[in-house]
Design a protein around this motif. Structure first.
Motif, PDB file in Angstrom:
ATOM      1  N   SER A   1       0.823  -1.210   0.000  1.00  0.00           N
ATOM      2  CA  SER A   1       0.000   0.000   0.000  1.00  0.00           C
ATOM      3  C   SER A   1       0.851   1.252   0.000  1.00  0.00           C
ATOM      4  O   SER A   1       0.613   2.190  -0.777  1.00  0.00           O
ATOM      5  CB  SER A   1      -0.934  -0.015   1.223  1.00  0.00           C
TER       6      SER A   1
ATOM      7  N   PHE B   1      -6.330  -6.216  -7.143  1.00  0.00           N
ATOM      8  CA  PHE B   1      -7.734  -6.409  -6.793  1.00  0.00           C
ATOM      9  C   PHE B   1      -8.352  -7.611  -7.489  1.00  0.00           C
ATOM     10  O   PHE B   1      -9.534  -7.895  -7.283  1.00  0.00           O
ATOM     11  CB  PHE B   1      -8.540  -5.156  -7.138  1.00  0.00           C
TER      12      PHE B   1
ATOM     13  N   SER C   1      -5.319  -8.769  -0.918  1.00  0.00           N
ATOM     14  CA  SER C   1      -6.065  -7.721  -1.620  1.00  0.00           C
ATOM     15  C   SER C   1      -6.915  -6.899  -0.658  1.00  0.00           C
ATOM     16  O   SER C   1      -7.021  -5.673  -0.805  1.00  0.00           O
ATOM     17  CB  SER C   1      -6.957  -8.352  -2.693  1.00  0.00           C
TER      18      SER C   1
ATOM     19  N   THR D   1      -6.528  -2.856   0.100  1.00  0.00           N
ATOM     20  CA  THR D   1      -7.655  -1.945  -0.076  1.00  0.00           C
ATOM     21  C   THR D   1      -7.856  -1.072   1.157  1.00  0.00           C
ATOM     22  O   THR D   1      -8.047   0.149   1.047  1.00  0.00           O
ATOM     23  CB  THR D   1      -8.933  -2.745  -0.358  1.00  0.00           C
TER      24      THR D   1
END
Length: 266
Positions: free
Chosen positions: A89, A108, A148, A152
């Motif tokens: 991230s 994703f 994933s 997010t």
């Protein structure tokens, strides 16, 4: 007419309460039937109130062993996915590099892909590598699909961070490590915690991907599925109720801590 006006004013609240009741209804049924004493093998009809299952939660053979395996996998998968997902991230938000857009899209993919497709793909990969199916293949698979969700959650938090706070820390002669530990990490902590909790829940609950790559290892969801074929022990309801109550307690404690912090700031 007054009734209609009252309904209009409280329509959102009523809809919220009904939705919450609908979502919690399965948990209520599981809790109620954890105190049941069925006459047969199936715990589908209320017969008699009893605390026997609560007194002996591990009274069913192999159930607590499968629960222990699921908890171990969930903990390690959460740690692995959280560490990797947090680093990914920060890399996607803070740095510019070649194929950054493609990685943003591919990260994703596990969220959009049907679980049975990912399960079959991972099984093919493990078989071609000659890997023995079991605890470690389950763990690798869980880290992959949990990654994933962590990215997010953490990415959204990192994108909302004010870079001037870190610049202010550097202006006050804080080193890179001090800046990260005292400024960056505390601000990103809610997103990291959300991703970790989501990973734990998804890993502990997963059945399809686990069933494909488990070999002879039996996790708690697989044990529940197998038990449903020949009879559902009341102890399964006990474990489900205990997990639900633990989650509720954690949420309440988190709310109390946040309220106390907000009151201290005010």
């Amino acid at each position: 007419m007054p009734v209609v006006n009252w309904l209009k004013r409280h329509l959102v609240v009523i809809a919220g309460v009904l939705t919450l009741a609908y979502l919690l209804l399965p948990n209520v049924i599981v809790t109620v039937f954890s105190f049941n004493k069925p006459k047969g093998r199936f715990n589908y009809q209320w017969q008699q109130f009893s605390l026997d299952a609560w007194k002996q939660p591990c009274g069913v053979a192999d159930m607590c062993d499968s629960l222990s395996i699921s908890l171990q996998i969930a903990v390690w998968a959460t740690l692995g996915a959280t560490v990797l997902g947090t680093m990914i991230s920060f890399a996607l938000v803070r740095y510019r590099f070649r194929a950054r857009g493609a990685i943003n899209s591919l990260i994703f993919l596990p969220m959009a892909m049907p679980e049975v497709v990912m399960a079959a793909s991972l099984l093919t990969l493990f078989l071609n590598m000659g890997a023995q199916l079991g605890f470690w293949t389950i763990l690798i698979a869980h880290v992959m699909f949990c990654l994933s969700f962590v990215v997010t959650a953490v990415k959204a938090r990192v994108m909302s961070m004010d870079p001037r706070l870190e610049e202010a820390a550097r202006d006050l002669y804080a080193g890179p490590v001090q800046t990260f530990l005292r400024v960056t990490l505390p601000i990103a902590a809610p997103g990291i915690a959300a991703g970790a909790l989501l990973s734990f829940a998804l890993s502990f609950d997963d059945f399809i991907i686990t069933n494909f790559n488990a070999g002879s290892t039996v996790t708690f969801p697989m044990f529940v599925w197998g038990s449903a074929q020949r009879g559902t022990p009341v102890q399964i309801n006990v474990i489900g109720t205990a997990m639900f109550l633990l989650a509720v307690v954690l949420v309440l404690v988190s709310m109390l801590i946040n309220n106390r912090r907000n009151s201290q700031k005010a």
